[in-house]
Design a protein around this motif. Structure first.
Motif, PDB file in Angstrom:
ATOM      1  N   ARG A  79       0.801  -0.970  -0.046  1.00 59.21           N
ATOM      2  CA  ARG A  79      -0.058   0.247   0.187  1.00 59.21           C
ATOM      3  C   ARG A  79       1.008   1.345  -0.231  1.00 59.21           C
ATOM      4  NH1 ARG A  79      -2.435  -0.574   5.146  1.00 59.21           N
ATOM      5  NH2 ARG A  79      -0.542   0.933   6.640  1.00 59.21           N
ATOM      6  N   THR A  80       0.450   2.030  -0.726  1.00 63.46           N
ATOM      7  CA  THR A  80       1.292   3.715  -0.914  1.00 63.46           C
ATOM      8  C   THR A  80       0.395   4.595  -0.521  1.00 63.46           C
ATOM      9  OG1 THR A  80       2.171   2.731  -2.731  1.00 63.46           O
ATOM     10  CG2 THR A  80       2.176   4.830  -2.176  1.00 63.46           C
ATOM     11  N   PRO A  81       0.857   5.141   0.491  1.00 64.44           N
ATOM     12  CA  PRO A  81       0.487   6.428   0.989  1.00 64.44           C
ATOM     13  C   PRO A  81      -0.712   7.383  -0.276  1.00 64.44           C
ATOM     14  CG  PRO A  81       2.173   6.533   2.009  1.00 64.44           C
ATOM     15  CD  PRO A  81       1.862   5.290   1.398  1.00 64.44           C
ATOM     16  N   LYS A  82      -1.074   7.788   0.362  1.00 64.69           N
ATOM     17  CA  LYS A  82      -2.151   9.100  -0.430  1.00 64.69           C
ATOM     18  C   LYS A  82      -1.110  10.311  -0.277  1.00 64.69           C
ATOM     19  CE  LYS A  82      -6.450   7.247  -0.989  1.00 64.69           C
ATOM     20  NZ  LYS A  82      -6.712   5.723   0.092  1.00 64.69           N
ATOM     21  N   THR A  83      -1.130  10.726   0.698  1.00 63.69           N
ATOM     22  CA  THR A  83      -0.326  11.476   0.208  1.00 63.69           C
ATOM     23  C   THR A  83       1.102  11.600   0.604  1.00 63.69           C
ATOM     24  OG1 THR A  83      -0.461  12.118   3.108  1.00 63.69           O
ATOM     25  CG2 THR A  83      -1.961  13.347   1.482  1.00 63.69           C
ATOM     26  N   ASN A  84       2.009  12.696  -0.102  1.00 60.17           N
ATOM     27  CA  ASN A  84       3.863  12.727  -0.330  1.00 60.17           C
ATOM     28  C   ASN A  84       4.200  11.424  -0.420  1.00 60.17           C
ATOM     29  OD1 ASN A  84       5.917  13.615   0.716  1.00 60.17           O
ATOM     30  ND2 ASN A  84       5.750  14.065   2.690  1.00 60.17           N
ATOM     31  N   ALA A  85       3.525  10.641  -1.000  1.00 53.01           N
ATOM     32  CA  ALA A  85       4.247   9.668  -1.777  1.00 53.01           C
ATOM     33  C   ALA A  85       5.270   9.467  -2.121  1.00 53.01           C
ATOM     34  CB  ALA A  85       2.898   9.192  -2.965  1.00 53.01           C
ATOM     35  N   TRP A 104       7.574   8.207   0.943  1.00 52.54           N
ATOM     36  CA  TRP A 104       7.130   7.414   1.409  1.00 52.54           C
ATOM     37  C   TRP A 104       8.161   6.771   0.360  1.00 52.54           C
ATOM     38  CZ3 TRP A 104       6.727   7.139   6.360  1.00 52.54           C
ATOM     39  CH2 TRP A 104       6.027   7.688   7.118  1.00 52.54           C
TER      40      TRP A 104
END
Length: 130
Positions: A73-79, A82
């Protein structure tokens, strides 16, 4: 709603639930005598059996980039941040494992998602420590 920095402050570096579960399983299978978070060893293993040269790491699937559902899973913000952070974590993990192996240690990586099957986990721990 919690600010991002407050959420990140709550992320623990040691004594996490998966680590505590691992230590409980080690006691249950009769393998006490380990040391915790040895900073004198590469990668600072979560559990180390010094005399036997065995190191156990418990990796969170997200933080260490496991290929399971949670780790992919990749975060939606500041991808971008991360992605780079997880890439650095993986490189650091590989370097620590290689350094330990070069020093004659055996290394076991336990992913957070693998801790759900307690029977299989205990069998893996026994096999690794015997």
């Amino acid at each position: 709603m919690m600010e991002r920095s407050e959420v990140m402050r709550r992320v623990k570096a040691q004594d996490t639930r998966p680590e505590l579960r691992l230590r409980r399983h080690l006691r249950e299978i009769g393998r006490p005598g380990y040391r915790l978070q040895r900073s004198d060893l590469p990668g600072r293993p979560d559990v180390a059996y010094i005399g036997r040269k065995r190191a156990i790491f418990v990796h969170g699937c997200f933080w260490h980039g496991h290929d399971c559902k949670r780790g992919a899973r990749t975060p939606k913000t500041n991808a971008d941040y991360w992605r780079a952070k997880i890439t650095r974590n993986r490189a650091r993990d590989e370097a620590a494992e290689a350094a330990l192996k070069a020093a004659g240690w055996r290394v076991l990586i336990i992913w957070e998602c693998q801790m759900k099957d307690e029977t299989a986990l205990k069998a893996r721990l026994r096999a690794f420590l015997d």
